[in-house]
Design an enzyme around this catalytic site. Structure first.
Site, PDB file in Angstrom:
ATOM      1  N   GLY A 180      -0.370   4.870  -4.813  1.00 42.27           N
ATOM      2  CA  GLY A 180      -0.174   5.767  -3.690  1.00 42.27           C
ATOM      3  C   GLY A 180       0.811   6.878  -3.995  1.00 42.27           C
TER       4      GLY A 180
ATOM      5  N   GLY B  99       3.879   9.533  -2.488  1.00 43.83           N
ATOM      6  CA  GLY B  99       5.092   9.261  -1.724  1.00 43.83           C
ATOM      7  C   GLY B  99       6.240   8.743  -2.556  1.00 43.83           C
ATOM      8  N   HIS B 100       5.981   8.514  -3.866  1.00 35.67           N
ATOM      9  CA  HIS B 100       7.001   7.989  -4.775  1.00 35.67           C
ATOM     10  C   HIS B 100       7.388   9.022  -5.840  1.00 35.67           C
ATOM     11  CE1 HIS B 100       6.606   3.969  -3.149  1.00 35.67           C
ATOM     12  NE2 HIS B 100       5.307   3.976  -3.361  1.00 35.67           N
TER      13      HIS B 100
ATOM     14  N   ASP C  87      -3.063  -2.182  -4.572  1.00 34.31           N
ATOM     15  CA  ASP C  87      -3.389  -1.710  -5.920  1.00 34.31           C
ATOM     16  C   ASP C  87      -4.152  -2.770  -6.700  1.00 34.31           C
ATOM     17  OD1 ASP C  87      -1.983   0.528  -5.212  1.00 34.31           O
ATOM     18  OD2 ASP C  87      -0.305   0.198  -6.564  1.00 34.31           O
TER      19      ASP C  87
ATOM     20  N   HIS D 105       8.602  -0.320  -0.650  1.00 41.07           N
ATOM     21  CA  HIS D 105       7.954   0.059   0.601  1.00 41.07           C
ATOM     22  C   HIS D 105       8.719  -0.540   1.784  1.00 41.07           C
ATOM     23  CE1 HIS D 105       4.734  -0.019  -2.506  1.00 41.07           C
ATOM     24  NE2 HIS D 105       4.525   1.181  -2.006  1.00 41.07           N
TER      25      HIS D 105
END
Length: 334
Positions: free
Chosen positions: A57, A59-60, A113, A222
């Site tokens: 994803g 956002g990191h 994932d 997260h």
């Protein structure tokens, strides 16, 4: 407290992020959007070797797409914020990456994932693609080493990318590169600490509240709890707790060599990270362990979360040789 971020429509976060990245670094990478969001290294065009693909994803940032480039990842398949992409896109990435020598599929151990990766591997088998999957799962906070399949994958995947890419550039076979990846994955361990939680950029939801005086050792990337909530400590005190746990887990002994990563979570200053690195080197030196390689900076972040991940790997000459190989990505050069 209302979220304050410089974004446009939250529904377009991933698209606009990737478009901006490709515009800013067109000399390193480009987007392949026919089957979904793929960030592709320009070096893939002339590759005659084993290639590397990952998924995860957004956002990191800079991870994971920021480590696509010459001498690291060939393709990163990007999902939406904190969400896995779909297996069809991952399959197309494996097809695009395959240059006749096979593809190493690298996956961080998170439920979404892993589900997508397992489905992708089944599709790849049907398609006749030569692929090996290696999973990084080095977070010591949520499972003992003997239950490694339950451990989360954290920032330790990033140095693994470069070591494996260098081995591929040296002409190693797919099995050789995959075995090296697994050996490195088994040699490392990571633990995280947070002092302030992040907000989700699409929803504004907070990952939690640590108050003004507490920190939590073991928090996931997260917002997953780690069970190590305690009063805020100094850099040296925090490193002593975390490094001690990693040294025991790996394990490391006197006269061993080590790699150390201080990965800022998004709102930790470089000042703090350098102090933490100093304290970690001194702590390991005090045990007779020599730090011979390192990374310090924001590598795999959690939006504006304050804290850091400490990653340590037991080092050897083969890792060192491949680590010294030149590489260039948005977030890494060697």
């Amino acid at each position: 407290m209302k979220m304050k971020k410089f974004i446009n429509d939250p529904a377009n976060l991933t698209t606009e992020l990737l478009e901006g990245m490709a515009m800013a670094y067109s000399d390193i990478l480009h987007l392949h959007l026919e089957h979904g969001n793929m960030v592709v290294s320009n070096a893939l065009d002339t590759a005659d070797r084993v290639t590397l693909v990952t998924l995860g994803g957004t956002g990191h940032e800079p991870a994971l797409s920021g480590f696509v480039g010459d001498g690291m990842l060939d393709i990163a398949v990007a999902g939406d914020v904190f969400a896995a992409p779909n297996p069809v896109t991952c399959l197309e990435a494996l097809k695009l990456a395959d240059k006749g020598h096979g593809v190493l599929f690298l996956v961080l151990n998170h439920a979404g994932d892993m589900l997508v990766a397992d489905m992708t591997m089944k599709l790849a088998k049907k398609a006749g693609i030569q692929v090996r999957k290696v999973v990084t799962q080095e977070d010591i906070s949520n499972a003992p080493r003997e239950n490694g399949e339950e451990r989360r994958g954290l920032a330790g995947a990033i140095p693994l990318y470069h070591i494996c890419a260098a081995a591929a550039q040296a002409g190693k076979s797919l099995d050789e590169v995959a075995d090296l990846a697994q050996r490195y994955a088994d040699s490392m361990a990571t633990i995280a600490v947070a002092s302030r939680c992040a907000t989700h950029p699409a929803t504004g939801a907070s990952f939690g509240d640590l108050g003004d005086e507490d920190m939590e050792i073991g928090m996931g990337q997260h917002g997953e709890g780690g069970g190590g909530r305690q009063p805020m400590k100094t850099a040296k005190e925090t490193i002593a707790i975390m490094a001690n746990a990693l040294v025991k887990d790996i394990p490391l002994s006197k006269e061993d060599k080590a790699f150390v990563m201080i990965n800022g979570s998004g709102a930790t200053t470089l000042m703090e990270m350098f102090i933490l690195y100093r304290d970690c080197v001194q702590y390991l030196n005090g045990l007779g362990i020599e730090v011979v390689a390192h990374m310090v900076g924001e590598i795999l972040t959690v939006q504006e979360q304050a804290g850091f991940q400490l990653n340590i790997a037991k080092w050897d000459d083969e890792f060192g040789t491949f680590w010294a190989t030149p590489a260039r990505t948005i977030a890494f050069s060697q």
